[in-house]
Design an enzyme around this catalytic site. Structure first.
Site, PDB file in Angstrom:
ATOM      1  CG  HIS A 146     -78.858   8.949  68.438  1.00  0.00           C
ATOM      2  ND1 HIS A 146     -78.492   8.698  69.735  1.00  0.00           N
ATOM      3  CD2 HIS A 146     -78.594   7.811  67.747  1.00  0.00           C
ATOM      4  CE1 HIS A 146     -78.010   7.465  69.837  1.00  0.00           C
ATOM      5  NE2 HIS A 146     -78.062   6.900  68.641  1.00  0.00           N
ATOM      6  CG  HIS A 200     -73.619   0.554  71.713  1.00  0.00           C
ATOM      7  ND1 HIS A 200     -73.743   1.551  70.776  1.00  0.00           N
ATOM      8  CD2 HIS A 200     -72.390   0.009  71.521  1.00  0.00           C
ATOM      9  CE1 HIS A 200     -72.628   1.624  70.057  1.00  0.00           C
ATOM     10  NE2 HIS A 200     -71.786   0.698  70.489  1.00  0.00           N
ATOM     11  CG  HIS A 226     -81.105   2.962  67.382  1.00  0.00           C
ATOM     12  ND1 HIS A 226     -80.363   2.030  68.055  1.00  0.00           N
ATOM     13  CD2 HIS A 226     -80.413   4.128  67.489  1.00  0.00           C
ATOM     14  CE1 HIS A 226     -79.281   2.588  68.552  1.00  0.00           C
ATOM     15  NE2 HIS A 226     -79.277   3.870  68.211  1.00  0.00           N
ATOM     16  CG  ASP A 286     -77.357   4.516  65.327  1.00  0.00           C
ATOM     17  OD1 ASP A 286     -77.679   5.258  66.267  1.00  0.00           O
ATOM     18  OD2 ASP A 286     -76.208   4.043  65.192  1.00  0.00           O
ATOM     19  CG  HIS A 314     -76.454   0.105  66.437  1.00  0.00           C
ATOM     20  ND1 HIS A 314     -75.702  -0.692  67.263  1.00  0.00           N
ATOM     21  CD2 HIS A 314     -76.604   1.271  67.104  1.00  0.00           C
ATOM     22  CE1 HIS A 314     -75.412  -0.037  68.359  1.00  0.00           C
ATOM     23  NE2 HIS A 314     -75.953   1.156  68.289  1.00  0.00           N
ATOM     24  CE  LYS A 356     -78.471   1.606  72.969  1.00  0.00           C
ATOM     25  NZ  LYS A 356     -78.255   2.719  72.040  1.00  0.00           N
TER      26      LYS A 356
END
Ligand code: NCD
Ligand code: ZN
Length: 344
Positions: free
Chosen positions: A15, A136, A13, A247, A174, A99
Site C-alpha cells: 500500500h 483478501h 503486496h 502488506d 497475506h 484485487k
C-alpha cells in the site's frame, strides 16, 4: 555469514497511498525492491484503467531520482466491474492484477464485492486474459468470529471459486492460518499466496502485550502461535507457491491510536531486513532469495530481476516514528533493533 547478497527482491503486496504519505514512504520500498504490486484501495478506489494509469503517474513522479523501481498496478474489483473494464485493463498493458476486497473486510473496502457471483463475468474475462485475481480472504459475516474469517472464506468462497474458474490465477493475499497454507499447498496449479513479515514474526499476544497495542493491529488480524508457526514453515519451505508481500500499510499515528483505530502495519522501512532476520532465526536463510526474489516473478510470468541488493549483519535501530507533513507514522518494530542492515 556477515553479508548476504540477493537478487533484487519484489514486493507482491504493497500500500503506497497518495499525496504526502506516498511521497514519504515510496523511497523505503524503492531502495529495497525492484517492483511492487500496488494495492488499489485509495479513496475513491482505483476501479478503472484510467485511474490506475493516473495513480501510476503520481507514483512515478514521487520516486527518488536514481531508481529503476517499477510500480505494478492493480484494479479494485466491484460488483459493477464489467467485461469491458477488464478488456480495457488487459489492452492497456498497464494493469498487472485485480484485487478482490469483500465489502467491509478491511481499510477502504466499502466499495468492495458484496456477493462473489456478481463478479463472475469479470473473473471469466480475467481468466481469458491471464490477469491474476488477488484475494483478501476473509468473510465479513458478523456471526463469524474474527479469528475464523480466513478459514471460513476458504470454505465458502475460495475453494468453490478456484474450481469454477480453473484457469484463473489466484493469489491468496497475506495468509495467516494453518488452514490457508494447507489450502494453498494442496490447491490446483495457478494458486499461490503472499506472506507478510508480521504474520511470521508475531502471534496475537503481540496485540495485548502489557496493554492494547494498536501498532500491531492489521487485517487479517494476527493469529495464535500454531498458525504463526505454520505460516513461517510455508514461507521457509522452498515451495514456490509462497512468496513475499509485505502488506506495508501506512496510517498516521493519530488514526492508529484512536478509539476506532485503523488496521495496517507499516513495514516498508525494513521490508527485506525483517524477513532476513526471521528466516535466519528459523535456520532457513538460504531460502530467502527464492521467496523474496524468484517465486513471485515466476508465478506472475514476469522476468526475474537481474540486479542485486546486499544486507550486512549489523544491527540498526528502527526510529520511534517518521515525521510526515505534521503527522507521524509509527513503523513496525519502532525503537527496536533489526539484525540486518541494507547496504546503500
Ligand atoms: C490494509 C490497509 O491499510 O490498506 N490494512 C491491513 O491491515 N492490512 C488493507 C489490507 O490489506 O487489508
Ligand atoms: Zn493489504
Amino acid at each position: 555469514m556477515n553479508s548476504l547478497t540477493l537478487t533484487r527482491p519484489d514486493d507482491w503486496h504493497l500500500h503506497l497511498r497518495d499525496g504526502a504519505m506516498l511521497q514519504a514512504v515510496i523511497g523505503h520500498t524503492a531502495a529495497r525492491f525492484r517492483r511492487a504490486i500496488v494495492m488499489p484501495n485509495l479513496t475513491p478506489p482505483v476501479t478503472r484503467t484510467e485511474q490506475a494509469l493516473a495513480y501510476r503517474a503520481r507514483i512515478v513522479a514521487a520516486l527518488p531520482a536514481d531508481t529503476d523501481f517499477e510500480p505494478l498496478m492493480t484494479l479494485y474489483l466491484t460488483d459493477q466491474t464489467s467485461r469491458e473494464d477488464i478488456e480495457q485493463a488487459a489492452g492497456s498493458g498497464a494493469v498487472t492484477a485485480v484485487k478482490l476486497y469483500p465489502a467491509g473486510a478491511t481499510t477502504n473496502s466499502a466499495a468492495g464485492v458484496t456477493a462473489i457471483e456478481r463478479t463472475y463475468a469479470a473473473l471469466e474475462t480475467m481468466a481469458e486474459h491471464g490477469i491474476p485475481l488477488l484475494v483478501h480472504g476473509e468473510v465479513t459475516a458478523p456471526d463469524i468470529d474474527v479469528f475464523d474469517r480466513e478459514r471460513v472464506f476458504i470454505e465458502r468462497v475460495l475453494a468453490p471459486l478456484s474450481e469454477r474458474f480453473k484457469t484463473l490465477k489466484i493469489v491468496f493475499e497475506h495468509v495467516t492460518t494453518r488452514d490457508a497454507v494447507e489450502f494453498v499447498r494442496a490447491a490446483r496449479p495457478g494458486i499461490a499466496a503472499t506472506i507478510t513479515p508480521q504474520h511470521i514474526r508475531c502471534n496475537r499476544n503481540a496485540l495485548f502485550a502489557g496493554g492494547l497495542r494498536p501498532h500491531h493491529f492489521c487485517l487479517p488480524v494476527l493469529k495464535a502461535e500454531t498458525h504463526r508457526q505454520a505460516v513461517l514453515d510455508a514461507a521457509t519451505s522452498g515451495n514456490p507457491r509462497f512468496f513475499l508481500g509485505t502488506d506495508s500499510a501506512p496510517h498516521s499515528r493519530a488514526s492508529k491510536e484512536s478509539d476506532c483505530g485503523c488496521a495496517g502495519i507499516y513495514s516498508a522501512h525494513a521490508g527485506i531486513e525483517l524477513y532476513a532476520e526471521t528466516f535466519e532465526a528459523a535456520g532457513q536463510l538460504d531460502r530467502l532469495e527464492d521467496f523474496a526474489s524468484h517465486f513471485g516473478a515466476d508465478f506472475y510470468g514476469l522476468p526475474r530481476n537481474t540486479g542485486t541488493i546486499t544486507l550486512q549483519r549489523k544491527p540498526w535501530r528502527v526510529p520511534a516514528r517518521y515525521e510526515i507533513n505534521g503527522e507521524q507514522l509509527v513503523p513496525f518494530m519502532a525503537g527496536e533493533d533489526i539484525a540486518w542492515t541494507l547496504q546503500a
